[in-house]
Design a protein around this motif. Structure first.
Motif, PDB file in Angstrom:
ATOM      1  N   ALA A 162       0.828  -1.207   0.000  1.00 40.43           N
ATOM      2  CA  ALA A 162       0.000   0.000   0.000  1.00 40.43           C
ATOM      3  C   ALA A 162       0.864   1.260   0.000  1.00 40.43           C
ATOM      4  CB  ALA A 162      -0.938  -0.006   1.209  1.00 40.43           C
ATOM      5  N   SER A 163       1.998   1.216   0.694  1.00 34.65           N
ATOM      6  CA  SER A 163       2.896   2.366   0.714  1.00 34.65           C
ATOM      7  C   SER A 163       3.480   2.647  -0.667  1.00 34.65           C
ATOM      8  CB  SER A 163       4.039   2.135   1.708  1.00 34.65           C
ATOM      9  OG  SER A 163       3.535   2.028   3.007  1.00 34.65           O
ATOM     10  N   ILE A 164       3.793   1.610  -1.401  1.00 36.11           N
ATOM     11  CA  ILE A 164       4.325   1.789  -2.761  1.00 36.11           C
ATOM     12  C   ILE A 164       3.233   2.344  -3.678  1.00 36.11           C
ATOM     13  CG2 ILE A 164       5.260   0.564  -4.774  1.00 36.11           C
ATOM     14  CD1 ILE A 164       7.276   1.052  -2.443  1.00 36.11           C
ATOM     15  N   ILE A 165       2.007   1.885  -3.502  1.00 33.73           N
ATOM     16  CA  ILE A 165       0.889   2.441  -4.280  1.00 33.73           C
ATOM     17  C   ILE A 165       0.688   3.912  -3.909  1.00 33.73           C
ATOM     18  CG2 ILE A 165      -1.603   2.317  -4.647  1.00 33.73           C
ATOM     19  CD1 ILE A 165      -1.287  -0.775  -4.289  1.00 33.73           C
ATOM     20  N   TRP A 166       0.775   4.244  -2.626  1.00 32.17           N
ATOM     21  CA  TRP A 166       0.663   5.641  -2.170  1.00 32.17           C
ATOM     22  C   TRP A 166       1.751   6.496  -2.816  1.00 32.17           C
ATOM     23  CZ3 TRP A 166      -2.802   7.980   1.261  1.00 32.17           C
ATOM     24  CH2 TRP A 166      -2.468   9.260   1.683  1.00 32.17           C
ATOM     25  N   LEU A 167       2.987   5.988  -2.798  1.00 35.46           N
ATOM     26  CA  LEU A 167       4.111   6.676  -3.419  1.00 35.46           C
ATOM     27  C   LEU A 167       3.787   7.048  -4.862  1.00 35.46           C
ATOM     28  CD1 LEU A 167       7.296   7.330  -3.447  1.00 35.46           C
ATOM     29  CD2 LEU A 167       7.507   5.019  -4.390  1.00 35.46           C
ATOM     30  N   TRP A 168       3.188   6.110  -5.567  1.00 38.57           N
ATOM     31  CA  TRP A 168       2.882   6.289  -6.986  1.00 38.57           C
ATOM     32  C   TRP A 168       1.672   7.182  -7.207  1.00 38.57           C
ATOM     33  CZ3 TRP A 168      -0.006   2.101 -10.108  1.00 38.57           C
ATOM     34  CH2 TRP A 168      -0.061   2.451 -11.463  1.00 38.57           C
ATOM     35  N   ARG A 169       0.555   6.849  -6.556  1.00 39.65           N
ATOM     36  CA  ARG A 169      -0.716   7.521  -6.855  1.00 39.65           C
ATOM     37  C   ARG A 169      -0.874   8.865  -6.145  1.00 39.65           C
ATOM     38  NH1 ARG A 169      -2.143   6.301 -11.313  1.00 39.65           N
ATOM     39  NH2 ARG A 169      -4.267   6.812 -10.870  1.00 39.65           N
ATOM     40  N   VAL A 170      -0.388   9.006  -4.926  1.00 38.91           N
ATOM     41  CA  VAL A 170      -0.576  10.247  -4.163  1.00 38.91           C
ATOM     42  C   VAL A 170       0.626  11.180  -4.320  1.00 38.91           C
ATOM     43  CG1 VAL A 170      -0.919  11.222  -1.852  1.00 38.91           C
ATOM     44  CG2 VAL A 170      -2.135   9.123  -2.512  1.00 38.91           C
ATOM     45  N   GLU A 171       1.836  10.613  -4.201  1.00 40.36           N
ATOM     46  CA  GLU A 171       3.024  11.448  -4.265  1.00 40.36           C
ATOM     47  C   GLU A 171       3.565  11.624  -5.680  1.00 40.36           C
ATOM     48  OE1 GLU A 171       5.794  11.144  -0.881  1.00 40.36           O
ATOM     49  OE2 GLU A 171       4.568   9.417  -0.304  1.00 40.36           O
ATOM     50  N   GLY A 172       3.037  10.856  -6.624  1.00 42.12           N
ATOM     51  CA  GLY A 172       3.412  11.030  -8.022  1.00 42.12           C
ATOM     52  C   GLY A 172       4.785  10.501  -8.411  1.00 42.12           C
ATOM     53  N   THR A 173       5.359   9.598  -7.613  1.00 37.81           N
ATOM     54  CA  THR A 173       6.645   8.999  -7.931  1.00 37.81           C
ATOM     55  C   THR A 173       6.427   7.560  -8.380  1.00 37.81           C
ATOM     56  OG1 THR A 173       7.768  10.372  -6.301  1.00 37.81           O
ATOM     57  CG2 THR A 173       8.917   8.387  -7.012  1.00 37.81           C
ATOM     58  N   GLN A 174       6.828   7.255  -9.590  1.00 38.43           N
ATOM     59  CA  GLN A 174       6.637   5.904 -10.115  1.00 38.43           C
ATOM     60  C   GLN A 174       7.594   4.925  -9.437  1.00 38.43           C
ATOM     61  OE1 GLN A 174       5.708   5.574 -14.065  1.00 38.43           O
ATOM     62  NE2 GLN A 174       5.806   3.359 -14.095  1.00 38.43           N
ATOM     63  N   LEU A 228      11.981  -0.870 -10.276  1.00 44.84           N
ATOM     64  CA  LEU A 228      12.063  -2.322 -10.196  1.00 44.84           C
ATOM     65  C   LEU A 228      12.382  -2.797  -8.787  1.00 44.84           C
ATOM     66  CD1 LEU A 228      12.049  -5.066 -11.617  1.00 44.84           C
ATOM     67  CD2 LEU A 228      14.463  -4.697 -12.158  1.00 44.84           C
ATOM     68  N   TRP A 229      13.224  -2.052  -8.079  1.00 45.56           N
ATOM     69  CA  TRP A 229      13.586  -2.427  -6.709  1.00 45.56           C
ATOM     70  C   TRP A 229      12.389  -2.313  -5.773  1.00 45.56           C
ATOM     71  CZ3 TRP A 229      17.725  -5.111  -6.741  1.00 45.56           C
ATOM     72  CH2 TRP A 229      18.719  -4.844  -7.681  1.00 45.56           C
ATOM     73  N   ASP A 230      11.596  -1.255  -5.938  1.00 49.19           N
ATOM     74  CA  ASP A 230      10.380  -1.099  -5.131  1.00 49.19           C
ATOM     75  C   ASP A 230       9.441  -2.277  -5.365  1.00 49.19           C
ATOM     76  OD1 ASP A 230      11.115   1.482  -4.143  1.00 49.19           O
ATOM     77  OD2 ASP A 230      10.330   2.411  -5.965  1.00 49.19           O
ATOM     78  N   LEU A 231       9.228  -2.609  -6.623  1.00 44.91           N
ATOM     79  CA  LEU A 231       8.280  -3.670  -6.970  1.00 44.91           C
ATOM     80  C   LEU A 231       8.794  -5.053  -6.563  1.00 44.91           C
ATOM     81  CD1 LEU A 231       7.154  -2.317 -10.444  1.00 44.91           C
ATOM     82  CD2 LEU A 231       5.980  -2.094  -8.239  1.00 44.91           C
ATOM     83  N   SER A 232      10.090  -5.289  -6.739  1.00 48.64           N
ATOM     84  CA  SER A 232      10.665  -6.579  -6.341  1.00 48.64           C
ATOM     85  C   SER A 232      10.587  -6.767  -4.829  1.00 48.64           C
ATOM     86  CB  SER A 232      12.131  -6.670  -6.782  1.00 48.64           C
ATOM     87  OG  SER A 232      12.234  -6.581  -8.174  1.00 48.64           O
TER      88      SER A 232
END
Length: 113
Positions: A75-87, A90-94
């Motif tokens: 959820a934090s990685i999704i927040w990073l992407w959707r709310v903070e606008g940072t995609q 690969l390291w985040d997703l892995s």
């Protein structure tokens, strides 16, 4: 997906959203110089987060919290992407994938009781 598994995922997802929002209100106040009034919905959100974790169907709180950590990271990685606008990279997703696998092992394994 069974009803219980779906309820587990939805409860953890709601808890993660509440925790991240609640913590982000403190971030906004302290790091982004936003109004301290943001702390009111933030505190309410953190209380809701704690209450939601008690709904997880397990006898051990520690196991519920450990499994929740994987959902929180996702959820934090999704927040990073959707709310903070940072995609996420690969390291985040892995790292998120490894955490979710670990959370699944912790929660769904046949533990000795």
């Amino acid at each position: 997906m069974t009803y219980n598994a779906m309820l587990f995922v939805l409860t953890y997802a709601a808890a993660a959203l509440c925790e991240i929002f609640g913590c982000f209100t403190f971030w906004m106040w302290l790091r982004l110089s936003k109004s301290a009034l943001w702390l009111l919905p933030g505190c309410a959100s953190l209380i809701t987060f704690a209450a939601l974790l008690t709904l997880i169907d397990t006898a051990e709180a520690g196991r519920a919290y450990a499994a929740y950590a994987g959902i929180y990271i996702a959820a934090s990685i999704i927040w990073l992407w959707r709310v903070e606008g940072t995609q996420p990279d690969l390291w985040d997703l892995s790292g998120t994938a490894f955490c979710l696998i670990g959370a699944g092992i912790i929660f769904f394994a046949p533990h000795r009781n």
